[in-house]
Scaffold this active site. Structure first.
Site, PDB file in Angstrom:
ATOM      1  N   LYS A 189       0.835  -1.209   0.000  1.00  0.00           N
ATOM      2  CA  LYS A 189       0.000   0.000   0.000  1.00  0.00           C
ATOM      3  C   LYS A 189       0.877   1.269   0.000  1.00  0.00           C
ATOM      4  O   LYS A 189       0.669   2.166  -0.810  1.00  0.00           O
ATOM      5  CB  LYS A 189      -0.930   0.009   1.227  1.00  0.00           C
ATOM      6  CG  LYS A 189      -1.891  -1.177   1.276  1.00  0.00           C
ATOM      7  CD  LYS A 189      -2.846  -1.096   2.447  1.00  0.00           C
ATOM      8  CE  LYS A 189      -2.166  -1.190   3.808  1.00  0.00           C
ATOM      9  NZ  LYS A 189      -1.460  -2.484   4.054  1.00  0.00           N
ATOM     10  N   ARG A 198      11.292  -1.646  11.096  1.00  0.00           N
ATOM     11  CA  ARG A 198      10.214  -1.378  12.056  1.00  0.00           C
ATOM     12  C   ARG A 198      10.158  -2.470  13.115  1.00  0.00           C
ATOM     13  O   ARG A 198      10.303  -3.643  12.810  1.00  0.00           O
ATOM     14  CB  ARG A 198       8.873  -1.300  11.307  1.00  0.00           C
ATOM     15  CG  ARG A 198       8.619   0.051  10.688  1.00  0.00           C
ATOM     16  CD  ARG A 198       7.415   0.079   9.789  1.00  0.00           C
ATOM     17  NE  ARG A 198       6.226  -0.556  10.332  1.00  0.00           N
ATOM     18  CZ  ARG A 198       5.040  -0.548   9.714  1.00  0.00           C
ATOM     19  NH1 ARG A 198       4.904   0.060   8.547  1.00  0.00           N
ATOM     20  NH2 ARG A 198       4.005  -1.150  10.248  1.00  0.00           N
ATOM     21  N   ARG A 243      11.559  -5.494   4.885  1.00  0.00           N
ATOM     22  CA  ARG A 243      11.260  -4.060   4.693  1.00  0.00           C
ATOM     23  C   ARG A 243      12.236  -3.198   5.487  1.00  0.00           C
ATOM     24  O   ARG A 243      12.530  -3.470   6.643  1.00  0.00           O
ATOM     25  CB  ARG A 243       9.826  -3.766   5.144  1.00  0.00           C
ATOM     26  CG  ARG A 243       9.502  -2.282   5.166  1.00  0.00           C
ATOM     27  CD  ARG A 243       8.023  -1.988   5.126  1.00  0.00           C
ATOM     28  NE  ARG A 243       7.296  -2.495   6.276  1.00  0.00           N
ATOM     29  CZ  ARG A 243       5.963  -2.429   6.404  1.00  0.00           C
ATOM     30  NH1 ARG A 243       5.228  -1.902   5.433  1.00  0.00           N
ATOM     31  NH2 ARG A 243       5.375  -2.915   7.477  1.00  0.00           N
TER      32      ARG A 243
END
Ligand code: ADP
Ligand code: AMP
Length: 216
Positions: free
Chosen positions: A13, A158, A125
């Site tokens: 997204k 993250r 990521r």
């Protein structure tokens, strides 16, 4: 244009939103990014959100709806929502705010990816805490390992992209967020469904081709 991008964590997204805003010049309103900014700034909202985010649970609807209403008010009717709404209650809250102002969502894009693909995407990521750019250690490498291409400095992983939290985030998606697609279908919003288990550029081309029709 007012757009919503739906899909599980790791569907792409944020990656696709960056390309959508590059083309159409709209605001990118990512509820996750806004919450991370609130945490970094040490606000009361950031403190309230912390425990939910760290465990892969959803932050309560009332906090999120108020936060996003504030962000949308600043975006002058030209935005793409990323990560919101994540529950049917949030969808209803969004719709009633829009209806009250005589506005509507122009398109809902649903990025579809199987759970098996997601873990590898999320564990790989890497994000830039300064400009929000998103990379992947295999699929979208920065020019220099661990550094943002825009010269911002070090990339970070993250905390919620760790395997134990990822599995809870996926569970949360299936139990609370997947139903948002059906909610918009039942309201008669056209849903643009895109197979997001393809090369990033191929997914972008598919999304932009559909949005060209919406913006025409
Ligand atoms: P989301 O915002 O839906 O959580 P991201 O856009 O942050 O997802 O993408 C998650 C990770 O997967 C990032 O590291 C990104 O570079 C990578 N990624 C995004 N789209 C694809 C794709 N189509 N194929 C392979 N990797 C992708
Ligand atoms: P994201 O950056 O979209 O992956 O979101 C990271 C985390 O922020 C989620 O796992 C939730 O804890 C929280 N969050 C983001 N958006 C929402 C939302 N719309 N509703 C509830 N919690 C959210």
């Amino acid at each position: 244009m007012r757009l919503i991008l739906l899909g599980p964590p790791g569907a792409g997204k944020g990656t696709q939103c960056k390309r959508i805003i590059d083309k159409y010049g709209m605001a990118h309103l990512s509820s996750g990014d806004i919450l991370r900014d609130e945490r970094a700034a040490g606000t009361e909202l950031g403190a309230k959100a912390q425990g939910y985010m760290d465990s892969g649970e959803l932050v309560p609807d009332d906090l999120i709806i108020a936060m996003m209403a504030g962000a949308m008010a600043k975006a002058a009717g030209n935005y793409v929502l990323d990560g919101f709404p994540r529950t049917v209650v949030q969808g209803e809250g969004l719709d009633s705010a829009l209806a009250g102002a005589g506005e509507k969502i122009d398109a809902v894009v649903n990025l579809v990816v199987a759970d098996e693909v997601i873990a590898a995407r999320l564990t790989g990521r890497r994000s830039c805490p300064k400009c929000g750019a998103v990379y992947h250690v295999e699929n979208l490498k920065p020019k220099t390992d661990g550094k943002c291409d825009k010269g911002c400095g070090d990339l970070v992983q993250r905390d919620d992209d760790k395997p134990e939290v990822i599995s809870n985030r996926l569970k949360t998606y299936h139990t609370q967020t997947a139903a948002v697609v059906g909610y918009y279908e039942s309201k008669g919003n056209p849903i643009i469904t895109v197979d997001a288990d393809r090369d990033i550029d191929v997914v972008t081309a598919a999304v932009l081709a559909e949005l060209d029709d919406v913006s025409a």
